[in-house]
Enzyme design. Structure first.
Site, PDB file in Angstrom:
ATOM      1  N   ARG A 149      56.293  47.754  52.390  1.00  0.00           N
ATOM      2  CA  ARG A 149      56.820  47.910  53.750  1.00  0.00           C
ATOM      3  C   ARG A 149      58.264  48.387  53.683  1.00  0.00           C
ATOM      4  NH1 ARG A 149      53.690  44.016  57.491  1.00  0.00           N
ATOM      5  NH2 ARG A 149      53.405  45.994  58.528  1.00  0.00           N
ATOM      6  N   GLN A 197      56.754  54.058  55.448  1.00  0.00           N
ATOM      7  CA  GLN A 197      56.433  53.714  56.836  1.00  0.00           C
ATOM      8  C   GLN A 197      55.274  54.550  57.415  1.00  0.00           C
ATOM      9  OE1 GLN A 197      60.137  53.667  58.825  1.00  0.00           O
ATOM     10  NE2 GLN A 197      59.700  51.784  59.903  1.00  0.00           N
ATOM     11  N   ASP A 247      51.839  53.123  56.495  1.00  0.00           N
ATOM     12  CA  ASP A 247      51.673  51.684  56.670  1.00  0.00           C
ATOM     13  C   ASP A 247      50.574  51.364  57.699  1.00  0.00           C
ATOM     14  OD1 ASP A 247      51.960  48.994  57.096  1.00  0.00           O
ATOM     15  OD2 ASP A 247      54.121  49.034  57.394  1.00  0.00           O
ATOM     16  N   SER A 286      51.045  48.180  59.911  1.00  0.00           N
ATOM     17  CA  SER A 286      51.901  48.342  61.093  1.00  0.00           C
ATOM     18  C   SER A 286      51.184  49.114  62.193  1.00  0.00           C
ATOM     19  CB  SER A 286      53.201  49.074  60.733  1.00  0.00           C
ATOM     20  OG  SER A 286      54.026  48.213  59.992  1.00  0.00           O
ATOM     21  N   TYR A 310      58.890  40.475  54.937  1.00  0.00           N
ATOM     22  CA  TYR A 310      57.915  39.463  55.357  1.00  0.00           C
ATOM     23  C   TYR A 310      58.575  38.120  55.650  1.00  0.00           C
ATOM     24  CZ  TYR A 310      54.091  42.504  54.123  1.00  0.00           C
ATOM     25  OH  TYR A 310      53.224  43.540  54.090  1.00  0.00           O
TER      26      TYR A 310
HETATM   27  P1  NAD Z   1      53.145  39.432  59.893  1.00  0.00           P
HETATM   28  O1  NAD Z   1      51.967  39.965  60.636  1.00  0.00           O
HETATM   29  O2  NAD Z   1      52.935  38.961  58.496  1.00  0.00           O
HETATM   30  O3  NAD Z   1      53.743  38.205  60.746  1.00  0.00           O
HETATM   31  C1  NAD Z   1      54.015  38.334  62.117  1.00  0.00           C
HETATM   32  C2  NAD Z   1      55.308  37.654  62.480  1.00  0.00           C
HETATM   33  O4  NAD Z   1      55.160  36.240  62.420  1.00  0.00           O
HETATM   34  C3  NAD Z   1      56.481  37.989  61.551  1.00  0.00           C
HETATM   35  O5  NAD Z   1      57.516  38.566  62.304  1.00  0.00           O
HETATM   36  C4  NAD Z   1      56.872  36.636  60.978  1.00  0.00           C
HETATM   37  O6  NAD Z   1      58.266  36.528  60.762  1.00  0.00           O
HETATM   38  C5  NAD Z   1      56.402  35.711  62.073  1.00  0.00           C
HETATM   39  N1  NAD Z   1      56.303  34.279  61.693  1.00  0.00           N
HETATM   40  C6  NAD Z   1      55.885  33.699  60.541  1.00  0.00           C
HETATM   41  N2  NAD Z   1      55.946  32.346  60.628  1.00  0.00           N
HETATM   42  C7  NAD Z   1      56.399  32.060  61.880  1.00  0.00           C
HETATM   43  C8  NAD Z   1      56.655  30.864  62.586  1.00  0.00           C
HETATM   44  N3  NAD Z   1      56.480  29.663  62.038  1.00  0.00           N
HETATM   45  N4  NAD Z   1      57.117  30.963  63.852  1.00  0.00           N
HETATM   46  C9  NAD Z   1      57.294  32.173  64.451  1.00  0.00           C
HETATM   47  N5  NAD Z   1      57.075  33.339  63.836  1.00  0.00           N
HETATM   48  C10 NAD Z   1      56.620  33.286  62.567  1.00  0.00           C
HETATM   49  O7  NAD Z   1      54.364  40.454  59.861  1.00  0.00           O
HETATM   50  P2  NAD Z   1      54.447  41.982  60.301  1.00  0.00           P
HETATM   51  O8  NAD Z   1      54.482  42.067  61.759  1.00  0.00           O
HETATM   52  O9  NAD Z   1      53.361  42.713  59.599  1.00  0.00           O
HETATM   53  O10 NAD Z   1      55.815  42.426  59.716  1.00  0.00           O
HETATM   54  C11 NAD Z   1      56.958  41.628  59.827  1.00  0.00           C
HETATM   55  C12 NAD Z   1      58.198  42.445  59.680  1.00  0.00           C
HETATM   56  O11 NAD Z   1      58.180  43.214  58.472  1.00  0.00           O
HETATM   57  C13 NAD Z   1      58.454  43.485  60.728  1.00  0.00           C
HETATM   58  O12 NAD Z   1      58.867  43.046  61.944  1.00  0.00           O
HETATM   59  C14 NAD Z   1      59.515  44.315  60.043  1.00  0.00           C
HETATM   60  O13 NAD Z   1      60.770  43.754  60.108  1.00  0.00           O
HETATM   61  C15 NAD Z   1      59.023  44.303  58.634  1.00  0.00           C
HETATM   62  N6  NAD Z   1      58.334  45.568  58.406  1.00  0.00           N
HETATM   63  C16 NAD Z   1      59.074  46.598  57.915  1.00  0.00           C
HETATM   64  C17 NAD Z   1      58.449  47.828  57.733  1.00  0.00           C
HETATM   65  C18 NAD Z   1      59.205  48.968  57.177  1.00  0.00           C
HETATM   66  O14 NAD Z   1      60.386  48.912  56.998  1.00  0.00           O
HETATM   67  N7  NAD Z   1      58.516  50.045  56.861  1.00  0.00           N
HETATM   68  C19 NAD Z   1      57.123  47.998  58.051  1.00  0.00           C
HETATM   69  C20 NAD Z   1      56.425  46.931  58.572  1.00  0.00           C
HETATM   70  C21 NAD Z   1      57.033  45.712  58.731  1.00  0.00           C
END
Ligand code: NAD
Length: 359
Positions: A119, A124, A127, A130, A225
């Site tokens: 990620r 991106q 991905d 996402s 993550y």
């Molecule tokens: P995910 O589906 O694994 O999790 C969803 C959300 O749940 C996350 O934001 C996580 O922090 C949150 N979470 C976990 N435990 C929690 C709790 N107890 N209470 C509340 N929230 C909780 O994650 P995702 O959406 O696939 O990705 C998370 C982050 O990764 C993105 O928001 C971003 O910052 C990063 N990301 C970056 C890229 C990139 O740079 N290319 C791409 C994808 C994601």
């Protein structure tokens, strides 16, 4: 070199769409598609043919492809029909099941798991997690609106004033942020929880309020993550979620920690204390859900609350989901194929992360 795509047995989506042919051609490749593969996503055989694909039966696609792309993994029997030199690309989620990689290692073919793409900014455009999460976040809010007995925006009518719907988002990752944006567009008042420090500004920039629970584990170095939180933190969070849930009409639950069971944030007690008529859409259902009553792929009604458990809502937007998935795949193939020749350069971090079983 032939890039093949099969009809999914359990999904409406299809891994490649007619429009992607132009990019396939630029890679110096041709393409084959199983007859009927795109039907449930709104892409008919004749459209694939007109774009340049050759439509074939399933066995022929399996036997003749040099790169085979699917959303759900194919069976062992089908793998044995493919060329030994075939690169098979799918979604294996090896972080959820440690038997996946050893099982694939027994085959001579190479395997890429699109959900292992790092990620990073560079990756991106490939991905798939996402792309699919973002569609699921949108659809989650639309689904909640369907089950909810009122409307989202505040409205003043001659018959009385309707208050705005209060939406709480648990987990402001990709799905959660899209859910916030969708609920805001519909006129709801939105608040969101997340454990990652970076989420606060993102939530605020979308016009929602951020609910903070102090004492979260530092997630820097976790590759974007979330990290597992302590039981003490989760208890504090559950208490605050309960306090906020009493005032909410809709909860979109998306909180997940990669490779682990989803955190339980909405307890049975919280459900009992919520306003009857409220709706919870739990997108974390496949990893156990954020709500005590969630069952994946089921709608549960209890104590006057509707709980929709579904981690695969992107599949209900099969046309756009297939298009985004196909774009992600082609962006990945662009770093692996040149002039019709496959070159899996493992010096490239994206390739080495996604290649879960080598030839
Ligand atoms: P995910 O589906 O694994 O999790 C969803 C959300 O749940 C996350 O934001 C996580 O922090 C949150 N979470 C976990 N435990 C929690 C709790 N107890 N209470 C509340 N929230 C909780 O994650 P995702 O959406 O696939 O990705 C998370 C982050 O990764 C993105 O928001 C971003 O910052 C990063 N990301 C970056 C890229 C990139 O740079 N290319 C791409 C994808 C994601």
């Amino acid at each position: 070199m032939v890039i093949g795509v099969l009809k999914e047995k359990n999904y409406n989506r299809v891994a490649l769409v007619p429009a992607t042919f132009k990019k396939i051609e630029k890679l110096g490749c041709s393409a084959a598609v199983e007859s009927g593969a795109g039907e449930n996503a709104g892409f008919l055989d004749k459209e694939y043919e007109a774009s340049g694909y050759v439509v074939k039966d399933r066995t022929k696609v399996l036997q003749e492809s040099d790169v085979l792309v699917t959303i759900a993994p194919i069976t062992d029997d089908e793998i044995s029909l493919t060329k030994k030199s075939c690169l098979i690309i799918s979604m294996y989620a090896p972080y959820q099941d440690e038997t996946v990689v050893p099982a694939l290692n027994k085959h001579p073919q190479g395997f890429v798991s699109m959900d292992m793409i790092p990620r990073t900014t560079l990756a991106q455009s490939m991905d798939v997690l996402s792309s699919m999460a973002s569609l699921a976040g949108y659809k989650g809010v639309v689904k909640a609106a369907e089950h909810y007995g009122s409307m989202f925006p505040m409205m003043t009518t001659a018959a009385g004033t309707i208050p705005p719907t209060k939406v709480m988002i648990l987990g402001a990752g990709v799905a959660g942020l899209q859910a916030i944006a969708t609920a805001k567009r519909l006129g709801a008042v939105v608040e969101a929880f997340d454990t990652r420090a970076a989420a606060k500004e993102e939530v605020k920039s979308l016009g929602a309020s951020f609910v903070e629970v102090e004492g979260a584990q530092d997630d820097r170095g976790a590759g974007g993550y979330a990290v597992q939180q302590s039981e003490e933190y989760l208890q504090k969070q559950r208490a605050l979620v309960q306090e906020k849930a009493l005032k909410s009409n809709i909860i979109i639950a998306t909180a997940q920690v990669r490779g682990r069971k989803a955190p339980l944030l909405i307890t049975e007690e919280t459900i009992r204390s919520m306003k009857p008529g409220s709706v919870i859409v739990d997108l974390a259902a496949s990893t156990g859900g954020n709500c005590a009553y969630t069952e994946n792929k089921k709608i549960i009604k209890t104590h006057g609350i509707t709980i929709v458990g579904d981690s695969d809502l992107a599949d209900e937007l099969s046309n756009v989901a297939s298009t985004l998935f196909a774009n992600n795949i082609l962006n990945f193939l662009q770093i692996c194929i040149k002039d019709g020749v496959l070159n899996l350069n493992e010096q490239n971090e994206i390739i080495s992360s996604a290649l879960i079983s080598k030839f």
